[in-house]
Design an enzyme around this catalytic site. Structure first.
Site, PDB file in Angstrom:
ATOM      1  N   ASN A   6       0.837  -1.192   0.000  1.00  0.00           N
ATOM      2  CA  ASN A   6       0.000   0.000   0.000  1.00  0.00           C
ATOM      3  C   ASN A   6       0.875   1.247   0.000  1.00  0.00           C
ATOM      4  OD1 ASN A   6      -0.320   1.895   2.553  1.00  0.00           O
ATOM      5  ND2 ASN A   6       0.208  -0.156   3.339  1.00  0.00           N
ATOM      6  N   PHE A  47      -1.553   8.146   4.528  1.00  0.00           N
ATOM      7  CA  PHE A  47      -2.328   8.701   5.643  1.00  0.00           C
ATOM      8  C   PHE A  47      -3.619   9.376   5.164  1.00  0.00           C
ATOM      9  CE2 PHE A  47       1.511   9.380   8.749  1.00  0.00           C
ATOM     10  CZ  PHE A  47       1.503   8.029   9.041  1.00  0.00           C
ATOM     11  N   SER A  68       5.826   4.909   8.687  1.00  0.00           N
ATOM     12  CA  SER A  68       5.169   4.673   7.409  1.00  0.00           C
ATOM     13  C   SER A  68       6.089   5.135   6.279  1.00  0.00           C
ATOM     14  CB  SER A  68       3.849   5.442   7.324  1.00  0.00           C
ATOM     15  OG  SER A  68       3.337   5.392   6.002  1.00  0.00           O
ATOM     16  N   ASN A  76       5.105   5.932   3.342  1.00  0.00           N
ATOM     17  CA  ASN A  76       4.280   6.553   2.313  1.00  0.00           C
ATOM     18  C   ASN A  76       4.065   8.049   2.482  1.00  0.00           C
ATOM     19  OD1 ASN A  76       3.852   4.012   1.036  1.00  0.00           O
ATOM     20  ND2 ASN A  76       2.395   3.526   2.665  1.00  0.00           N
ATOM     21  N   THR A  77       4.684   8.645   3.496  1.00  0.00           N
ATOM     22  CA  THR A  77       4.675  10.091   3.667  1.00  0.00           C
ATOM     23  C   THR A  77       6.119  10.572   3.600  1.00  0.00           C
ATOM     24  OG1 THR A  77       2.657  10.106   5.008  1.00  0.00           O
ATOM     25  CG2 THR A  77       4.132  11.993   5.240  1.00  0.00           C
ATOM     26  N   LYS A 128       5.893   3.195  17.022  1.00  0.00           N
ATOM     27  CA  LYS A 128       5.901   2.186  15.963  1.00  0.00           C
ATOM     28  C   LYS A 128       7.074   2.434  15.027  1.00  0.00           C
ATOM     29  CE  LYS A 128       2.772  -0.317  12.888  1.00  0.00           C
ATOM     30  NZ  LYS A 128       1.357  -0.448  12.474  1.00  0.00           N
ATOM     31  N   ASN A 158       6.357  -1.777  11.394  1.00  0.00           N
ATOM     32  CA  ASN A 158       5.508  -1.311  10.301  1.00  0.00           C
ATOM     33  C   ASN A 158       5.846  -2.104   9.037  1.00  0.00           C
ATOM     34  OD1 ASN A 158       3.777   0.390   8.725  1.00  0.00           O
ATOM     35  ND2 ASN A 158       4.261   2.108  10.073  1.00  0.00           N
TER      36      ASN A 158
END
Length: 350
Positions: A110, A114, A172, A174-175, A210, A239
């Site tokens: 994915n 967010f 994460s 993805n940011t 995390k 993660n």
């Protein structure tokens, strides 16, 4: 797995993954998913950073990003639930498509970024939460925030009154530049800000951190030291990963975070390393799809575990099935409690 769940799961796999996720949440809210209620036993009951859990198997953040299904999820058999990630302002996330199934690998990639309804909307939903469940929120930062570090404290300040725990998510992939906040100086500043807000809450709650699986041993040593010094209550390991080794299918090279079965060994190794570096409670996440894998995480050093991606392939009932299977494994090996098993096999992973 019931016939209804089996048919529903088969139908969902035939459509776009993100659309399937949305439909799954709607079905859950409509009462069309298994809800066995709390699954517990004297062996399964445990504590985590002061929280009393009916069992140590939790639902990871990402399944219910916007706290829309708190009541049915509280009856799905999990010992605790984590929703979010929430950011100060609502944001759409990255362009679609951004979720990909890797069916042969029992995995997913994915790059959501967010996407969520924002902290005010999520706080309003959390205010109506069930009181008999342990519910936490994954804290995030807006993509275009000029001060991502401050965003975490802002979300906690708005939502903290309705939570049993909060998770600082600096892992994460993805940011943009979010994982840069895992460095010692930046992480210390961020966590100190979060802890100041936590301590000012009318009812202070545990704060978890995390981390990513793509870290060196030196990175883990630094993170463990910062977490301890700043007063973090537990570390969630881990993660999603950026690793793509050994994957199959047309989506194997998609950008984003990889979760599911291929992450199990890597995340468990990081977990066991942390267990040797820190005395903080650990929560094991990554690739759990069976009672044996949940048990392996616990024996590697986890006081509790979380899952998410395996539900895509095993249905929501998988959570309760893993809890029951874990109870049997503890009984088989002569452990009176979950706590007795924690860390008993970490040498196998270090």
């Amino acid at each position: 797995m019931s016939v209804l769940e089996r048919v529903g799961l088969s139908a969902l796999r035939r459509i776009d993954p993100e659309a399937a996720h949305t439909l799954a949440l709607r079905a859950l809210r409509a009462g069309l998913a298994p809800m066995p209620g709390p699954v517990t036993s004297p062996r399964l009951q445990t504590t985590l950073a002061g929280l009393t859990l009916p069992n140590p198997v939790g639902l990871a953040a990402g399944f219910d990003k916007n706290a829309e299904a708190l009541h049915p999820l509280s009856r799905a058999g999990f010992g605790f639930i984590e929703v979010g990630a929430a950011t100060p302002r609502a944001q759409p996330g990255n362009p679609k498509p951004r979720l990909f199934r890797l069916t042969r690998d029992k995995a997913a990639i994915n790059r959501f970024g967010f996407n969520n309804d924002g902290m005010d909307v999520i706080a309003a939903r959390l205010a109506k939460r069930p009181c008999d469940a342990v519910i936490g929120l994954n804290l995030g930062a807006n993509k275009d925030s000029p001060d991502k570090s401050a965003d975490f404290a802002t979300v906690l300040n708005t939502c903290g009154a309705y939570l049993d725990f909060a998770t600082v998510n600096v892992s994460s992939p993805n940011t943009e530049k979010l994982r840069d906040l895992q460095g010692p100086a930046a992480l210390s500043e961020l966590l100190n800000g979060v802890m100041r807000v936590r301590d000012a809450l009318a009812r202070p709650i545990p704060v978890f951190l995390k981390i990513a699986p793509d870290l060196t041993e030196n990175d883990l040593t630094d993170i463990a030291a910062v977490a301890s010094k700043t007063g973090v209550d537990a570390i969630i390991a881990t993660n999603t990963t950026l690793d793509r080794a050994g994957l199959h299918g047309p989506h194997a090279s998609e950008a984003g975070g990889l979760s599911g079965a291929p992450l199990f060994e890597k995340s468990t190794h990081v977990l066991a390393q942390l267990a040797t570096l820190s005395d903080l409670p650990l929560i094991g996440v990554g690739g759990i799809g069976s009672p044996d894998q949940a048990y392996a995480k616990i024996r590697a050093g986890a006081s509790a575990v979380q899952l998410y991606t395996a539900l895509v392939y095993g249905g929501l009932s998988l959570g309760a099935n893993i809890v029951r299977g874990l109870d049997e494994l503890l009984r088989r090996d002569g452990f009176d409690t979950v706590a007795d098993a924690v860390g008993t096999g970490k040498k196998e992973w270090t």
